[in-house]
Design a protein around this motif. Structure first.
Motif, PDB file in Angstrom:
ATOM      1  N   VAL A 185     -71.300 -89.069 -56.702  1.00  0.00           N
ATOM      2  CA  VAL A 185     -71.525 -89.584 -58.053  1.00  0.00           C
ATOM      3  C   VAL A 185     -72.169 -88.470 -58.869  1.00  0.00           C
ATOM      4  CG1 VAL A 185     -72.737 -91.266 -59.477  1.00  0.00           C
ATOM      5  CG2 VAL A 185     -71.790 -91.958 -57.270  1.00  0.00           C
ATOM      6  N   VAL A 186     -71.538 -88.104 -59.965  1.00  0.00           N
ATOM      7  CA  VAL A 186     -72.065 -87.094 -60.879  1.00  0.00           C
ATOM      8  C   VAL A 186     -72.517 -87.819 -62.137  1.00  0.00           C
ATOM      9  CG1 VAL A 186     -71.554 -85.053 -62.255  1.00  0.00           C
ATOM     10  CG2 VAL A 186     -70.545 -85.299 -59.977  1.00  0.00           C
ATOM     11  N   GLY A 187     -73.817 -87.765 -62.429  1.00  0.00           N
ATOM     12  CA  GLY A 187     -74.249 -88.523 -63.599  1.00  0.00           C
ATOM     13  C   GLY A 187     -75.736 -88.487 -63.842  1.00  0.00           C
ATOM     14  N   SER A 188     -76.190 -89.472 -64.586  1.00  0.00           N
ATOM     15  CA  SER A 188     -77.552 -89.521 -65.124  1.00  0.00           C
ATOM     16  C   SER A 188     -78.515 -90.248 -64.202  1.00  0.00           C
ATOM     17  CB  SER A 188     -77.529 -90.235 -66.477  1.00  0.00           C
ATOM     18  OG  SER A 188     -76.938 -91.520 -66.323  1.00  0.00           O
ATOM     19  N   THR A 189     -79.764 -89.824 -64.296  1.00  0.00           N
ATOM     20  CA  THR A 189     -80.870 -90.524 -63.638  1.00  0.00           C
ATOM     21  C   THR A 189     -82.007 -90.635 -64.647  1.00  0.00           C
ATOM     22  OG1 THR A 189     -80.282 -89.590 -61.481  1.00  0.00           O
ATOM     23  CG2 THR A 189     -82.482 -90.520 -61.709  1.00  0.00           C
ATOM     24  N   HIS A 190     -82.433 -91.856 -64.931  1.00  0.00           N
ATOM     25  CA  HIS A 190     -83.482 -92.089 -65.917  1.00  0.00           C
ATOM     26  C   HIS A 190     -84.665 -92.809 -65.287  1.00  0.00           C
ATOM     27  CE1 HIS A 190     -79.974 -92.680 -69.020  1.00  0.00           C
ATOM     28  NE2 HIS A 190     -80.067 -91.449 -68.602  1.00  0.00           N
ATOM     29  N   VAL A 209     -79.520 -83.403 -55.901  1.00  0.00           N
ATOM     30  CA  VAL A 209     -80.320 -83.802 -57.060  1.00  0.00           C
ATOM     31  C   VAL A 209     -81.223 -82.619 -57.377  1.00  0.00           C
ATOM     32  CG1 VAL A 209     -82.041 -85.387 -57.983  1.00  0.00           C
ATOM     33  CG2 VAL A 209     -80.228 -86.253 -56.505  1.00  0.00           C
ATOM     34  N   PHE A 210     -80.928 -81.921 -58.457  1.00  0.00           N
ATOM     35  CA  PHE A 210     -81.630 -80.687 -58.799  1.00  0.00           C
ATOM     36  C   PHE A 210     -82.923 -81.015 -59.552  1.00  0.00           C
ATOM     37  CE2 PHE A 210     -77.097 -79.737 -58.589  1.00  0.00           C
ATOM     38  CZ  PHE A 210     -77.087 -78.701 -57.668  1.00  0.00           C
ATOM     39  N   ILE A 211     -84.003 -80.318 -59.186  1.00  0.00           N
ATOM     40  CA  ILE A 211     -85.308 -80.530 -59.800  1.00  0.00           C
ATOM     41  C   ILE A 211     -85.511 -79.498 -60.903  1.00  0.00           C
ATOM     42  CG2 ILE A 211     -87.764 -80.824 -59.417  1.00  0.00           C
ATOM     43  CD1 ILE A 211     -85.934 -82.769 -57.841  1.00  0.00           C
ATOM     44  N   LEU A 268     -72.660 -77.993 -60.990  1.00  0.00           N
ATOM     45  CA  LEU A 268     -71.455 -78.546 -60.352  1.00  0.00           C
ATOM     46  C   LEU A 268     -70.802 -77.522 -59.436  1.00  0.00           C
ATOM     47  CD1 LEU A 268     -70.235 -81.417 -60.768  1.00  0.00           C
ATOM     48  CD2 LEU A 268     -71.995 -80.782 -62.390  1.00  0.00           C
ATOM     49  N   GLU A 269     -70.839 -76.268 -59.831  1.00  0.00           N
ATOM     50  CA  GLU A 269     -70.274 -75.227 -58.971  1.00  0.00           C
ATOM     51  C   GLU A 269     -71.070 -75.117 -57.672  1.00  0.00           C
ATOM     52  OE1 GLU A 269     -70.308 -71.949 -61.642  1.00  0.00           O
ATOM     53  OE2 GLU A 269     -68.624 -72.732 -62.824  1.00  0.00           O
ATOM     54  N   LYS A 270     -72.395 -75.303 -57.756  1.00  0.00           N
ATOM     55  CA  LYS A 270     -73.226 -75.315 -56.544  1.00  0.00           C
ATOM     56  C   LYS A 270     -72.901 -76.517 -55.663  1.00  0.00           C
ATOM     57  CE  LYS A 270     -77.138 -73.120 -58.891  1.00  0.00           C
ATOM     58  NZ  LYS A 270     -78.510 -73.344 -59.420  1.00  0.00           N
ATOM     59  N   SER A 271     -72.368 -77.555 -56.272  1.00  0.00           N
ATOM     60  CA  SER A 271     -72.072 -78.797 -55.554  1.00  0.00           C
ATOM     61  C   SER A 271     -70.613 -78.887 -55.123  1.00  0.00           C
ATOM     62  CB  SER A 271     -72.397 -80.001 -56.447  1.00  0.00           C
ATOM     63  OG  SER A 271     -73.690 -79.910 -57.005  1.00  0.00           O
ATOM     64  N   GLU A 272     -69.845 -77.839 -55.317  1.00  0.00           N
ATOM     65  CA  GLU A 272     -68.400 -77.928 -55.088  1.00  0.00           C
ATOM     66  C   GLU A 272     -68.069 -78.327 -53.652  1.00  0.00           C
ATOM     67  OE1 GLU A 272     -64.243 -75.460 -55.754  1.00  0.00           O
ATOM     68  OE2 GLU A 272     -66.116 -74.677 -56.589  1.00  0.00           O
ATOM     69  N   VAL A 281     -68.988 -83.192 -67.175  1.00  0.00           N
ATOM     70  CA  VAL A 281     -68.047 -84.200 -66.696  1.00  0.00           C
ATOM     71  C   VAL A 281     -66.686 -83.561 -66.452  1.00  0.00           C
ATOM     72  CG1 VAL A 281     -66.797 -86.313 -67.315  1.00  0.00           C
ATOM     73  CG2 VAL A 281     -69.242 -86.098 -67.825  1.00  0.00           C
ATOM     74  N   SER A 282     -66.233 -82.762 -67.403  1.00  0.00           N
ATOM     75  CA  SER A 282     -64.936 -82.106 -67.278  1.00  0.00           C
ATOM     76  C   SER A 282     -64.885 -81.199 -66.062  1.00  0.00           C
ATOM     77  CB  SER A 282     -64.638 -81.300 -68.551  1.00  0.00           C
ATOM     78  OG  SER A 282     -63.373 -80.681 -68.478  1.00  0.00           O
ATOM     79  N   THR A 283     -65.973 -80.466 -65.824  1.00  0.00           N
ATOM     80  CA  THR A 283     -66.031 -79.585 -64.654  1.00  0.00           C
ATOM     81  C   THR A 283     -65.973 -80.382 -63.358  1.00  0.00           C
ATOM     82  OG1 THR A 283     -67.294 -77.910 -65.853  1.00  0.00           O
ATOM     83  CG2 THR A 283     -67.424 -77.848 -63.453  1.00  0.00           C
ATOM     84  N   ALA A 284     -66.708 -81.482 -63.296  1.00  0.00           N
ATOM     85  CA  ALA A 284     -66.706 -82.321 -62.090  1.00  0.00           C
ATOM     86  C   ALA A 284     -65.311 -82.844 -61.802  1.00  0.00           C
ATOM     87  CB  ALA A 284     -67.678 -83.486 -62.262  1.00  0.00           C
TER      88      ALA A 284
END
Length: 313
Positions: free
Chosen positions: A5-10, A82-84, A120-124, A144-147
């Motif tokens: 899942v690529v997205g937001s965390t609030h 999950v990047f800090i 995203l490249e780190k997560s490929e 989003v487009s990259t993912a």
């Protein structure tokens, strides 16, 4: 096999008030809670609770790192990607909830705006190994487009939940195997006023013309319309007594991805999605109300019959 899942965390701050304040007015609250949120996080938790190995790919600040990471862990979501962020705070929302059901929300995206193409490249590697990639629009459109591009290059099934809605270029739409707008979002993406099954079918066909592989248009308590290049179906919603509809769309998308992860075709996956969303609205909380696998397996037999597909094209 896992999902990504690529997205937001609030972080959501809720205050319950007797009525919403007017400009310049102070209103005394009567209850305050802090909850994890964000469409990406909600959908990842939805999959984790359904027993899917799922990786969350997102960005949070140092401020709520422990709170959010521990929440993901409790809900079976992997946080390796999950990047800090050391410089910017986590995205937050201040939400006033009145006794008559109205709300007032102020939102600051924070680190969501900094989830980058480089991340995203780190997560490929983890995206490449996914069976399904699920993403939304609370992060930069370029990300989003990259993912979607990475996923498509590696043959991963992609699901794009276009919320909050915004104009989408052909490159994004053509990389979405399944697009999951609600009626309002479908209307804004197509220019067709979606008010029922017939108009949802028309909008779904328009989305296919724009490049998406298939469209699933949700119609709230009525159900959803699945539009493919070869056919189209109406899937009724399950009949439940709603308690809290917050996060129903995120539950639906998690249920859809759950079905696809288990090799179900799109129509059968939407039936499962309808059940997951139906179970969610019977409980409070966008994440707290998401069903666990045991609940889905217990309730599915009697709810499944309510979602029999009706072919409409």
């Amino acid at each position: 096999m896992h999902a990504s899942v690529v997205g937001s965390t609030h972080v959501d701050f809720y205050i319950r008030v007797p009525k919403l304040p007017r400009p310049g007015e102070t209103v005394k609250g009567k209850g305050f809670v802090i909850k994890p949120g964000g469409k990406g996080a909600n959908q990842a938790v939805g999959l984790g609770r359904l027993g899917i190995e799922v990786y969350m790919i997102g960005r949070i600040g140092k401020d709520y790192k422990d709170f959010l990471i521990s929440n993901f862990t409790r809900n079976n979501v992997r946080t390796d990607y999950v990047f800090i962020d050391e410089e910017v705070n986590t995205g937050i929302a201040f939400i006033l909830l009145s006794d008559d059901g109205e709300n007032m929300i102020a939102f600051e995206p924070g680190t969501d705006n900094r989830l980058s193409q480089a991340d995203l490249e780190k997560s490929e590697e983890i995206i490449r190994g996914s069976r399904v990639l699920l993403t939304q629009l609370e992060i930069p459109l370029e990300t989003v487009s990259t993912a979607l591009d990475i996923a498509k290059r590696h043959g991963v099934t992609t699901v794009l939940n276009p919320a909050p809605v915004q104009p989408l270029p052909f490159k994004v739409l053509e990389h979405a195997d399944v697009l999951t707008p609600n009626a309002v979002e479908a209307s804004m993406l197509t220019g067709i006023e979606v008010s029922g099954v017939d108009s949802a079918l028309e909008a779904g066909r328009k989305l296919l013309e724009k490049g998406v592989g298939a469209a699933v248009i949700t119609l709230g308590a009525r159900g959803s319309v699945v539009v493919r290049r070869t056919d189209a179906y109406f899937i009724p919603a399950v009949r439940v007594e709603p308690v809290d509809t917050t996060g129903a769309g995120d539950a639906f998308n998690a249920g859809l991805a759950y079905g696809l992860m288990h090799g179900k075709d799109l129509v059968e996956s939407v039936r499962l999605a309808s059940i997951v969303a139906g179970l969610k609205v019977t409980k409070m909380g966008a994440q707290d109300g998401l069903p666990w696998l045991e609940e889905l397996e217990k309730e599915k037999p009697w709810l499944y019959d309510q979602t029999k597909p009706v072919r409409i094209s």
